[in-house]
Design a protein around this motif. Structure first.
Motif, PDB file in Angstrom:
ATOM      1  N   ALA A 235     -37.107 -77.724  24.645  1.00 37.12           N
ATOM      2  CA  ALA A 235     -37.068 -77.742  26.108  1.00 37.12           C
ATOM      3  C   ALA A 235     -38.040 -78.780  26.693  1.00 37.12           C
ATOM      4  O   ALA A 235     -37.657 -79.555  27.576  1.00 37.12           O
ATOM      5  CB  ALA A 235     -37.361 -76.347  26.666  1.00 37.12           C
ATOM      6  N   ARG A 236     -39.269 -78.811  26.233  1.00 35.81           N
ATOM      7  CA  ARG A 236     -40.240 -79.780  26.777  1.00 35.81           C
ATOM      8  C   ARG A 236     -39.846 -81.227  26.468  1.00 35.81           C
ATOM      9  O   ARG A 236     -39.867 -82.070  27.376  1.00 35.81           O
ATOM     10  CB  ARG A 236     -41.638 -79.496  26.259  1.00 35.81           C
ATOM     11  CG  ARG A 236     -42.273 -78.359  27.003  1.00 35.81           C
ATOM     12  CD  ARG A 236     -43.787 -78.476  27.077  1.00 35.81           C
ATOM     13  NE  ARG A 236     -44.332 -77.269  27.634  1.00 35.81           N
ATOM     14  CZ  ARG A 236     -44.273 -76.944  28.917  1.00 35.81           C
ATOM     15  NH1 ARG A 236     -43.709 -77.752  29.767  1.00 35.81           N
ATOM     16  NH2 ARG A 236     -44.781 -75.821  29.351  1.00 35.81           N
ATOM     17  N   PRO A 237     -39.504 -81.546  25.208  1.00 34.77           N
ATOM     18  CA  PRO A 237     -39.059 -82.925  24.962  1.00 34.77           C
ATOM     19  C   PRO A 237     -37.824 -83.287  25.798  1.00 34.77           C
ATOM     20  O   PRO A 237     -37.715 -84.412  26.280  1.00 34.77           O
ATOM     21  CB  PRO A 237     -38.737 -82.936  23.465  1.00 34.77           C
ATOM     22  CG  PRO A 237     -39.546 -81.826  22.889  1.00 34.77           C
ATOM     23  CD  PRO A 237     -39.622 -80.786  23.955  1.00 34.77           C
ATOM     24  N   LEU A 238     -36.925 -82.331  25.993  1.00 32.48           N
ATOM     25  CA  LEU A 238     -35.744 -82.574  26.828  1.00 32.48           C
ATOM     26  C   LEU A 238     -36.166 -82.862  28.267  1.00 32.48           C
ATOM     27  O   LEU A 238     -35.655 -83.794  28.900  1.00 32.48           O
ATOM     28  CB  LEU A 238     -34.794 -81.378  26.769  1.00 32.48           C
ATOM     29  CG  LEU A 238     -33.607 -81.417  27.714  1.00 32.48           C
ATOM     30  CD1 LEU A 238     -32.716 -82.622  27.427  1.00 32.48           C
ATOM     31  CD2 LEU A 238     -32.804 -80.121  27.588  1.00 32.48           C
ATOM     32  N   ALA A 239     -37.095 -82.091  28.787  1.00 31.00           N
ATOM     33  CA  ALA A 239     -37.578 -82.310  30.155  1.00 31.00           C
ATOM     34  C   ALA A 239     -38.164 -83.714  30.303  1.00 31.00           C
ATOM     35  O   ALA A 239     -37.937 -84.396  31.314  1.00 31.00           O
ATOM     36  CB  ALA A 239     -38.611 -81.251  30.526  1.00 31.00           C
ATOM     37  N   GLU A 240     -38.902 -84.167  29.297  1.00 27.37           N
ATOM     38  CA  GLU A 240     -39.494 -85.505  29.348  1.00 27.37           C
ATOM     39  C   GLU A 240     -38.429 -86.591  29.290  1.00 27.37           C
ATOM     40  O   GLU A 240     -38.512 -87.590  30.009  1.00 27.37           O
ATOM     41  CB  GLU A 240     -40.511 -85.657  28.221  1.00 27.37           C
ATOM     42  CG  GLU A 240     -41.729 -84.758  28.417  1.00 27.37           C
ATOM     43  CD  GLU A 240     -42.586 -84.614  27.174  1.00 27.37           C
ATOM     44  OE1 GLU A 240     -42.353 -85.340  26.178  1.00 27.37           O
ATOM     45  OE2 GLU A 240     -43.498 -83.771  27.205  1.00 27.37           O
ATOM     46  N   VAL A 241     -37.416 -86.398  28.462  1.00 32.18           N
ATOM     47  CA  VAL A 241     -36.314 -87.367  28.369  1.00 32.18           C
ATOM     48  C   VAL A 241     -35.574 -87.442  29.706  1.00 32.18           C
ATOM     49  O   VAL A 241     -35.272 -88.526  30.206  1.00 32.18           O
ATOM     50  CB  VAL A 241     -35.351 -86.990  27.215  1.00 32.18           C
ATOM     51  CG1 VAL A 241     -34.050 -87.772  27.294  1.00 32.18           C
ATOM     52  CG2 VAL A 241     -36.031 -87.206  25.873  1.00 32.18           C
ATOM     53  N   VAL A 242     -35.298 -86.293  30.292  1.00 30.80           N
ATOM     54  CA  VAL A 242     -34.600 -86.262  31.579  1.00 30.80           C
ATOM     55  C   VAL A 242     -35.459 -86.933  32.654  1.00 30.80           C
ATOM     56  O   VAL A 242     -34.946 -87.707  33.477  1.00 30.80           O
ATOM     57  CB  VAL A 242     -34.212 -84.812  31.955  1.00 30.80           C
ATOM     58  CG1 VAL A 242     -33.761 -84.716  33.404  1.00 30.80           C
ATOM     59  CG2 VAL A 242     -33.116 -84.312  31.018  1.00 30.80           C
ATOM     60  N   ALA A 243     -36.753 -86.674  32.660  1.00 30.54           N
ATOM     61  CA  ALA A 243     -37.642 -87.303  33.644  1.00 30.54           C
ATOM     62  C   ALA A 243     -37.626 -88.827  33.498  1.00 30.54           C
ATOM     63  O   ALA A 243     -37.548 -89.554  34.501  1.00 30.54           O
ATOM     64  CB  ALA A 243     -39.062 -86.763  33.493  1.00 30.54           C
ATOM     65  N   ARG A 244     -37.690 -89.306  32.263  1.00 30.25           N
ATOM     66  CA  ARG A 244     -37.646 -90.763  32.032  1.00 30.25           C
ATOM     67  C   ARG A 244     -36.309 -91.338  32.484  1.00 30.25           C
ATOM     68  O   ARG A 244     -36.260 -92.403  33.099  1.00 30.25           O
ATOM     69  CB  ARG A 244     -37.891 -91.092  30.564  1.00 30.25           C
ATOM     70  CG  ARG A 244     -39.332 -91.027  30.155  1.00 30.25           C
ATOM     71  CD  ARG A 244     -39.600 -91.676  28.813  1.00 30.25           C
ATOM     72  NE  ARG A 244     -38.775 -91.172  27.738  1.00 30.25           N
ATOM     73  CZ  ARG A 244     -39.075 -90.113  26.979  1.00 30.25           C
ATOM     74  NH1 ARG A 244     -40.195 -89.440  27.203  1.00 30.25           N
ATOM     75  NH2 ARG A 244     -38.282 -89.730  26.003  1.00 30.25           N
ATOM     76  N   ARG A 245     -35.231 -90.653  32.181  1.00 27.58           N
ATOM     77  CA  ARG A 245     -33.896 -91.129  32.564  1.00 27.58           C
ATOM     78  C   ARG A 245     -33.781 -91.187  34.088  1.00 27.58           C
ATOM     79  O   ARG A 245     -33.279 -92.158  34.643  1.00 27.58           O
ATOM     80  CB  ARG A 245     -32.828 -90.213  31.958  1.00 27.58           C
ATOM     81  CG  ARG A 245     -31.419 -90.529  32.381  1.00 27.58           C
ATOM     82  CD  ARG A 245     -30.927 -91.848  31.822  1.00 27.58           C
ATOM     83  NE  ARG A 245     -29.583 -92.112  32.327  1.00 27.58           N
ATOM     84  CZ  ARG A 245     -29.090 -93.308  32.490  1.00 27.58           C
ATOM     85  NH1 ARG A 245     -29.797 -94.374  32.146  1.00 27.58           N
ATOM     86  NH2 ARG A 245     -27.889 -93.473  32.967  1.00 27.58           N
ATOM     87  N   ARG A 246     -34.252 -90.152  34.752  1.00 28.36           N
ATOM     88  CA  ARG A 246     -34.164 -90.131  36.215  1.00 28.36           C
ATOM     89  C   ARG A 246     -35.049 -91.212  36.830  1.00 28.36           C
ATOM     90  O   ARG A 246     -34.673 -91.826  37.828  1.00 28.36           O
ATOM     91  CB  ARG A 246     -34.520 -88.751  36.735  1.00 28.36           C
ATOM     92  CG  ARG A 246     -33.451 -87.724  36.317  1.00 28.36           C
ATOM     93  CD  ARG A 246     -33.586 -86.439  36.995  1.00 28.36           C
ATOM     94  NE  ARG A 246     -33.249 -86.608  38.411  1.00 28.36           N
ATOM     95  CZ  ARG A 246     -33.437 -85.665  39.311  1.00 28.36           C
ATOM     96  NH1 ARG A 246     -33.958 -84.506  38.965  1.00 28.36           N
ATOM     97  NH2 ARG A 246     -33.105 -85.871  40.565  1.00 28.36           N
ATOM     98  N   ALA A 247     -36.215 -91.458  36.250  1.00 28.92           N
ATOM     99  CA  ALA A 247     -37.086 -92.527  36.744  1.00 28.92           C
ATOM    100  C   ALA A 247     -36.405 -93.883  36.573  1.00 28.92           C
ATOM    101  O   ALA A 247     -36.459 -94.742  37.470  1.00 28.92           O
ATOM    102  CB  ALA A 247     -38.424 -92.503  36.014  1.00 28.92           C
ATOM    103  N   TYR A 248     -35.732 -94.070  35.453  1.00 28.67           N
ATOM    104  CA  TYR A 248     -34.995 -95.315  35.203  1.00 28.67           C
ATOM    105  C   TYR A 248     -33.891 -95.512  36.233  1.00 28.67           C
ATOM    106  O   TYR A 248     -33.732 -96.590  36.809  1.00 28.67           O
ATOM    107  CB  TYR A 248     -34.421 -95.295  33.788  1.00 28.67           C
ATOM    108  CG  TYR A 248     -33.524 -96.448  33.473  1.00 28.67           C
ATOM    109  CD1 TYR A 248     -34.044 -97.711  33.187  1.00 28.67           C
ATOM    110  CD2 TYR A 248     -32.135 -96.288  33.472  1.00 28.67           C
ATOM    111  CE1 TYR A 248     -33.215 -98.779  32.902  1.00 28.67           C
ATOM    112  CE2 TYR A 248     -31.297 -97.348  33.197  1.00 28.67           C
ATOM    113  CZ  TYR A 248     -31.832 -98.607  32.917  1.00 28.67           C
ATOM    114  OH  TYR A 248     -31.015 -99.651  32.651  1.00 28.67           O
ATOM    115  N   ILE A 249     -33.145 -94.424  36.499  1.00 32.85           N
ATOM    116  CA  ILE A 249     -32.057 -94.505  37.487  1.00 32.85           C
ATOM    117  C   ILE A 249     -32.621 -94.823  38.871  1.00 32.85           C
ATOM    118  O   ILE A 249     -32.080 -95.675  39.587  1.00 32.85           O
ATOM    119  CB  ILE A 249     -31.257 -93.181  37.510  1.00 32.85           C
ATOM    120  CG1 ILE A 249     -30.472 -93.019  36.206  1.00 32.85           C
ATOM    121  CG2 ILE A 249     -30.314 -93.131  38.709  1.00 32.85           C
ATOM    122  CD1 ILE A 249     -29.884 -91.618  36.016  1.00 32.85           C
ATOM    123  N   ALA A 250     -33.705 -94.170  39.252  1.00 31.43           N
ATOM    124  CA  ALA A 250     -34.327 -94.401  40.553  1.00 31.43           C
ATOM    125  C   ALA A 250     -34.810 -95.853  40.691  1.00 31.43           C
ATOM    126  O   ALA A 250     -34.672 -96.458  41.750  1.00 31.43           O
ATOM    127  CB  ALA A 250     -35.486 -93.432  40.770  1.00 31.43           C
TER     128      ALA A 250
END
Length: 182
Positions: free
Chosen positions: A164-179
């Motif tokens: 769950a935590r590594p997934l949260a970090e991956v999603v955060a990085r992906r969303r930052a990239y999209i933004a």
């Protein structure tokens, strides 16, 4: 030997997550966490959108894996997170966590009505809900569903809780990239 195999599986899933370049690859990585005999019917990755105070407003589906393959749809399955049942869930959960529902349809006390309705519409019963936060910000959720009631093994709980935590970090990085690209 079993513990070593479980740790290897977790490492493989975490590696696949860290290498994921888009939402499809993220849900594909999540699909690797199960065994063939306990393969989920549906995995959905949702992004949560918040206000300036990090209060969840709504979430939308961004990727789906169903019955062994990626499914592409234009439908975002918008969920309002300001409803009273979702607010009660938010009060209980302050950080990345995993909630297990052997049969979400029978979990009226624990599962928000919004989730139960969504699962019923999709014909799902078993559910693991991975609520994702990173850097103090809500990022989204991964919802893993089974068509039948599902008893979670110790191994499944271990894998889901530890990814769950590594997934949260991956999603955060992906969303930052999209933004950044917008």
């Amino acid at each position: 030997r079993q513990r070593a195999a479980l740790l290897e599986k977790l490492a493989n899933v975490q590696t696949a997550l860290s290498q994921a370049r888009n939402e499809d690859e993220i849900v594909s990585a999540l699909s690797q966490a199960s065994t063939p005999e306990h393969r989920p019917s549906l995995i959905t990755l949702r992004y949560t959108y918040v206000d300036e105070d990090n209060q969840p407003l709504y979430s939308e589906s961004v990727a789906h894996w169903q019955d062994g393959q990626l499914v592409h749809t234009q439908e975002t399955f918008h969920i309002d997170l300001r409803t009273s049942d979702m607010q009660r869930l938010k009060e209980r959960v302050r950080d990345t966590s995993v909630l297990f529902f052997e049969d979400v349809q029978q979990a009226a006390e624990q599962a928000p009505e919004t989730l139960r309705k969504m699962a019923a519409q999709a014909g799902m019963h078993g559910m693991a809900l991975l609520l994702l936060a990173s850097g103090g910000r809500w990022q989204g959720a991964a919802i893993i569903n089974w068509r039948e009631a599902h008893t979670f093994s110790e191994e499944e709980r271990f894998l889901l809780e530890n990814m769950a935590r590594p997934l949260a970090e991956v999603v955060a990085r992906r969303r930052a990239y999209i933004a950044q690209r917008e």
